[in-house]
Scaffold this motif. Structure first.
Motif, PDB file in Angstrom:
ATOM      1  N   GLU A  16       0.860  -1.191   0.000  1.00 32.33           N
ATOM      2  CA  GLU A  16       0.000   0.000   0.000  1.00 32.33           C
ATOM      3  C   GLU A  16       0.890   1.233   0.000  1.00 32.33           C
ATOM      4  OE1 GLU A  16      -2.790   1.878   3.374  1.00 32.33           O
ATOM      5  OE2 GLU A  16      -3.285  -0.193   2.840  1.00 32.33           O
ATOM      6  N   LEU A  37      -2.744   6.062 -11.820  1.00 30.49           N
ATOM      7  CA  LEU A  37      -3.598   5.413 -10.817  1.00 30.49           C
ATOM      8  C   LEU A  37      -5.069   5.489 -11.215  1.00 30.49           C
ATOM      9  CD1 LEU A  37      -1.708   6.562  -7.640  1.00 30.49           C
ATOM     10  CD2 LEU A  37      -2.107   4.183  -8.317  1.00 30.49           C
ATOM     11  N   LEU A  41      -7.318   2.321 -11.609  1.00 30.04           N
ATOM     12  CA  LEU A  41      -8.607   2.230 -10.893  1.00 30.04           C
ATOM     13  C   LEU A  41      -9.726   1.849 -11.852  1.00 30.04           C
ATOM     14  CD1 LEU A  41      -8.499   5.327  -8.528  1.00 30.04           C
ATOM     15  CD2 LEU A  41      -8.899   2.978  -7.817  1.00 30.04           C
ATOM     16  N   VAL A  46      -6.233  -1.596  -9.233  1.00 31.93           N
ATOM     17  CA  VAL A  46      -5.944  -1.058  -7.910  1.00 31.93           C
ATOM     18  C   VAL A  46      -7.230  -0.545  -7.277  1.00 31.93           C
ATOM     19  CG1 VAL A  46      -3.586  -0.393  -8.523  1.00 31.93           C
ATOM     20  CG2 VAL A  46      -5.407   1.285  -8.677  1.00 31.93           C
ATOM     21  N   GLU A  47      -7.160  -0.316  -5.988  1.00 30.91           N
ATOM     22  CA  GLU A  47      -8.285   0.262  -5.264  1.00 30.91           C
ATOM     23  C   GLU A  47      -7.768   1.310  -4.295  1.00 30.91           C
ATOM     24  OE1 GLU A  47     -10.023  -3.214  -3.551  1.00 30.91           O
ATOM     25  OE2 GLU A  47      -8.564  -3.323  -1.926  1.00 30.91           O
ATOM     26  N   LYS A  48      -8.624   2.278  -4.007  1.00 32.70           N
ATOM     27  CA  LYS A  48      -8.264   3.329  -3.056  1.00 32.70           C
ATOM     28  C   LYS A  48      -8.424   2.791  -1.642  1.00 32.70           C
ATOM     29  CE  LYS A  48      -9.340   7.528  -5.582  1.00 32.70           C
ATOM     30  NZ  LYS A  48     -10.087   8.785  -5.560  1.00 32.70           N
ATOM     31  N   TYR A  73      -3.263   3.653  -2.005  1.00 31.23           N
ATOM     32  CA  TYR A  73      -3.682   2.734  -3.066  1.00 31.23           C
ATOM     33  C   TYR A  73      -3.047   1.386  -2.810  1.00 31.23           C
ATOM     34  CZ  TYR A  73      -5.156   6.928  -5.502  1.00 31.23           C
ATOM     35  OH  TYR A  73      -5.777   8.101  -5.827  1.00 31.23           O
TER      36      TYR A  73
END
Length: 89
Positions: A16, A37, A41, A46-48, A73
């Motif tokens: 992260e 990013l 996304l 990826v994810e926040k 992220y």
């Protein structure tokens, strides 16, 4: 120049990270990292990770508030850092 693959690989190694950290590690601008990013996304790679509230519970007048509120992220579907494994196949 940083690429989406480089960002993905670095997040795989780190688990992260936030934009400033990624920018520093990849030697790229924050604007480029934000664009990469956003693309990752949209692709679901990826994810926040929303920041957690400070342990003290009061960020309003805290000098560290900007650091605590940094969105991170990670690779989608990962909750802990897992080292990348390379197959010999």
């Amino acid at each position: 120049m940083a690429t989406a693959i480089a960002v993905r690989n670095l997040l795989g190694e780190m688990g992260e990270a936030d934009v400033p950290t990624l920018a520093q590690r990849l030697g790229a601008s924050k604007a480029l990292l934000e664009a990469l990013l956003e693309r990752l996304l949209a692709m679901g790679v990826v994810e926040k990770v929303e920041p957690e509230p400070a342990a003290c519970g009061s960020c309003k007048d805290c000098a560290e508030a900007t650091r605590c509120s940094t969105t991170g992220y990670r690779l989608a579907g990962r909750t802990v850092a897992v080292p990348l494994r390379w197959s010999n196949a």
